[in-house]
Design a protein around this motif. Sequence first.
Motif, PDB file in Angstrom:
ATOM      1  N   LEU A 155      13.998   3.206   0.318  1.00 38.80           N
ATOM      2  CA  LEU A 155      12.662   3.670  -0.050  1.00 38.80           C
ATOM      3  C   LEU A 155      11.726   3.685   1.160  1.00 38.80           C
ATOM      4  CD1 LEU A 155      12.170   1.949  -3.520  1.00 38.80           C
ATOM      5  CD2 LEU A 155      12.520   4.384  -3.069  1.00 38.80           C
ATOM      6  N   LYS A 156      11.844   2.684   2.022  1.00 36.42           N
ATOM      7  CA  LYS A 156      11.026   2.687   3.245  1.00 36.42           C
ATOM      8  C   LYS A 156      11.424   3.837   4.157  1.00 36.42           C
ATOM      9  CE  LYS A 156      10.044  -2.285   3.288  1.00 36.42           C
ATOM     10  NZ  LYS A 156      10.287  -3.582   3.982  1.00 36.42           N
ATOM     11  N   ASP A 157      12.726   4.161   4.169  1.00 35.16           N
ATOM     12  CA  ASP A 157      13.177   5.308   4.956  1.00 35.16           C
ATOM     13  C   ASP A 157      12.596   6.604   4.389  1.00 35.16           C
ATOM     14  OD1 ASP A 157      15.219   6.010   7.168  1.00 35.16           O
ATOM     15  OD2 ASP A 157      15.724   7.441   5.578  1.00 35.16           O
ATOM     16  N   LEU A 158      12.493   6.680   3.061  1.00 41.46           N
ATOM     17  CA  LEU A 158      11.887   7.857   2.435  1.00 41.46           C
ATOM     18  C   LEU A 158      10.388   7.932   2.697  1.00 41.46           C
ATOM     19  CD1 LEU A 158      13.658   7.891  -1.064  1.00 41.46           C
ATOM     20  CD2 LEU A 158      14.196   9.296   0.933  1.00 41.46           C
ATOM     21  N   ASP A 159       9.763   6.780   2.950  1.00 41.64           N
ATOM     22  CA  ASP A 159       8.334   6.758   3.261  1.00 41.64           C
ATOM     23  C   ASP A 159       8.028   7.324   4.648  1.00 41.64           C
ATOM     24  OD1 ASP A 159       7.545   5.633   0.850  1.00 41.64           O
ATOM     25  OD2 ASP A 159       7.746   3.575   1.580  1.00 41.64           O
ATOM     26  N   ASN A 160       9.049   7.422   5.488  1.00 38.85           N
ATOM     27  CA  ASN A 160       8.858   7.891   6.859  1.00 38.85           C
ATOM     28  C   ASN A 160       8.344   9.331   6.840  1.00 38.85           C
ATOM     29  OD1 ASN A 160       9.126   8.772   9.527  1.00 38.85           O
ATOM     30  ND2 ASN A 160      10.972   7.574   9.879  1.00 38.85           N
ATOM     31  N   PRO A 161       7.131   9.592   7.342  1.00 41.05           N
ATOM     32  CA  PRO A 161       6.578  10.961   7.274  1.00 41.05           C
ATOM     33  C   PRO A 161       7.389  11.970   8.072  1.00 41.05           C
ATOM     34  CG  PRO A 161       5.209   9.548   8.663  1.00 41.05           C
ATOM     35  CD  PRO A 161       6.194   8.656   7.979  1.00 41.05           C
TER      36      PRO A 161
ATOM     37  N   SER B 125      14.804   4.282  13.357  1.00 43.78           N
ATOM     38  CA  SER B 125      13.915   3.308  12.729  1.00 43.78           C
ATOM     39  C   SER B 125      14.657   2.032  12.370  1.00 43.78           C
ATOM     40  CB  SER B 125      13.284   3.909  11.472  1.00 43.78           C
ATOM     41  OG  SER B 125      14.262   4.050  10.461  1.00 43.78           O
ATOM     42  N   ARG B 126      13.895   0.961  12.212  1.00 45.34           N
ATOM     43  CA  ARG B 126      14.497  -0.325  11.855  1.00 45.34           C
ATOM     44  C   ARG B 126      15.238  -0.217  10.524  1.00 45.34           C
ATOM     45  NH1 ARG B 126      13.111  -4.760   8.749  1.00 45.34           N
ATOM     46  NH2 ARG B 126      13.923  -6.764   9.515  1.00 45.34           N
ATOM     47  N   GLU B 127      14.633   0.456   9.543  1.00 45.66           N
ATOM     48  CA  GLU B 127      15.265   0.587   8.234  1.00 45.66           C
ATOM     49  C   GLU B 127      16.603   1.315   8.330  1.00 45.66           C
ATOM     50  OE1 GLU B 127      11.234  -0.372   8.049  1.00 45.66           O
ATOM     51  OE2 GLU B 127      12.012   1.574   8.759  1.00 45.66           O
TER      52      GLU B 127
ATOM     53  N   SER C 236       8.792  16.166   7.553  1.00 42.81           N
ATOM     54  CA  SER C 236       8.223  17.208   8.413  1.00 42.81           C
ATOM     55  C   SER C 236       9.197  17.636   9.509  1.00 42.81           C
ATOM     56  CB  SER C 236       6.914  16.714   9.032  1.00 42.81           C
ATOM     57  OG  SER C 236       7.117  15.498   9.745  1.00 42.81           O
ATOM     58  N   VAL C 237       9.677  16.672  10.287  1.00 47.64           N
ATOM     59  CA  VAL C 237      10.554  16.983  11.415  1.00 47.64           C
ATOM     60  C   VAL C 237      12.008  17.153  10.986  1.00 47.64           C
ATOM     61  CG1 VAL C 237      11.427  16.134  13.627  1.00 47.64           C
ATOM     62  CG2 VAL C 237       9.021  15.816  13.037  1.00 47.64           C
ATOM     63  N   ARG C 238      12.454  16.350  10.024  1.00 46.43           N
ATOM     64  CA  ARG C 238      13.871  16.356   9.637  1.00 46.43           C
ATOM     65  C   ARG C 238      14.398  17.729   9.237  1.00 46.43           C
ATOM     66  NH1 ARG C 238      16.590  16.517   5.034  1.00 46.43           N
ATOM     67  NH2 ARG C 238      14.632  16.420   3.875  1.00 46.43           N
TER      68      ARG C 238
ATOM     69  N   SER D 110       0.825  -1.203   0.000  1.00 42.78           N
ATOM     70  CA  SER D 110       0.000   0.000   0.000  1.00 42.78           C
ATOM     71  C   SER D 110       0.858   1.251   0.000  1.00 42.78           C
ATOM     72  CB  SER D 110      -0.922  -0.010   1.221  1.00 42.78           C
ATOM     73  OG  SER D 110      -1.661   1.187   1.290  1.00 42.78           O
ATOM     74  N   LYS D 111       1.928   1.251   0.803  1.00 37.01           N
ATOM     75  CA  LYS D 111       2.822   2.402   0.843  1.00 37.01           C
ATOM     76  C   LYS D 111       3.513   2.597  -0.498  1.00 37.01           C
ATOM     77  CE  LYS D 111       3.894   2.633   5.790  1.00 37.01           C
ATOM     78  NZ  LYS D 111       4.976   2.551   6.808  1.00 37.01           N
ATOM     79  N   ALA D 112       3.907   1.480  -1.098  1.00 38.29           N
ATOM     80  CA  ALA D 112       4.614   1.562  -2.371  1.00 38.29           C
ATOM     81  C   ALA D 112       3.734   2.178  -3.448  1.00 38.29           C
ATOM     82  CB  ALA D 112       5.092   0.178  -2.794  1.00 38.29           C
ATOM     83  N   THR D 113       2.442   1.831  -3.451  1.00 38.43           N
ATOM     84  CA  THR D 113       1.550   2.354  -4.480  1.00 38.43           C
ATOM     85  C   THR D 113       1.286   3.847  -4.271  1.00 38.43           C
ATOM     86  OG1 THR D 113      -0.371   1.666  -3.152  1.00 38.43           O
ATOM     87  CG2 THR D 113       0.420   0.143  -4.838  1.00 38.43           C
ATOM     88  N   ARG D 114       1.505   4.374  -3.047  1.00 39.46           N
ATOM     89  CA  ARG D 114       1.297   5.797  -2.793  1.00 39.46           C
ATOM     90  C   ARG D 114       2.529   6.621  -3.117  1.00 39.46           C
ATOM     91  NH1 ARG D 114      -1.043   3.950   2.138  1.00 39.46           N
ATOM     92  NH2 ARG D 114       0.740   4.767   3.284  1.00 39.46           N
TER      93      ARG D 114
END
Length: 299
Positions: A37-43, A93-95, A47-49, A8-12
Amino acid sequence: MSDSLGTSKATRRSAFLRAIEFDNSLPIQDDAVQLWLKDLDNPLRWSVRPLLQFFFAVLLHIIWFVKRLPLPQFSAHGLLQSMICWFCRHFVSREANLLILRHFATESNVLNFLADNSPEANDIARVDLYPTTINGMQQASFVEHDQELFRLFAELGHWTPAKAKKPQALNWQHWQPIDMAAFQIAPKRTQVLDFETSHALFMCLFCLLLTREEYRDAINGFNLDQSIALRIGQLIGDPSLAEMAYNKHPLYLVGPWNLSQRFLMHGFFTEYLYAHLENLRQSRPSKTSTPYNETEAAQ
């Protein structure tokens, strides 16, 4: 459930992110791509970074300035490692943690390959930094990670341009292929920070808890990427490897400006070079295959 959530995340993802997921023009293992890519998915990354990265960048330059003053120097390697491991264990994060552990392995493999195939390098101790857990980074430390690079270059001495070796003549004795299943990260609900945000904090701790010379050396060690690529490119007959190095010209010393990007590109470089060499290792002629025939190859 986890697979459907990941799908689902990948399709977004945006069209560009979906494109780079399948772009293998540069050699990189799919495990590393998916982690990034999962690290890039981190909202929080979006916002905070930016706020934390700006704050820590200002703080870093203040610490850098104070450390450059003619004051007594101090370092606390043990405290530095304990704080980093504690922070990774609870907040990273785990990633991002997996990417950090991969970096130890990729760079250790690259340096060991260079040493194993360099002339007159038999008496040089190989790099043995392959932690598989966060606690393992307490011994295979970030400080030692830098120092092992400098030691190896100094002990190799002046580089004599080498003739390319045939694939079956390359030495893989100390090469340890990365097994993602070997990495163990205990999950915690508080592990939410992305890779770049975490590094923004780490670089301030490094600057504070290392001497000014140690920190200066650490942030300039990235520039040896070009030297590593040139040497290995000569060994395997592939001069294009130098194009993978973003950090270049080690004689030109720099300060902490643009450090986050330089550090990140160093990580990509080791992933590229590791993947390229691993592909070469897996495709090498087997010992039972027909011996290499130069006349047939020329034809």
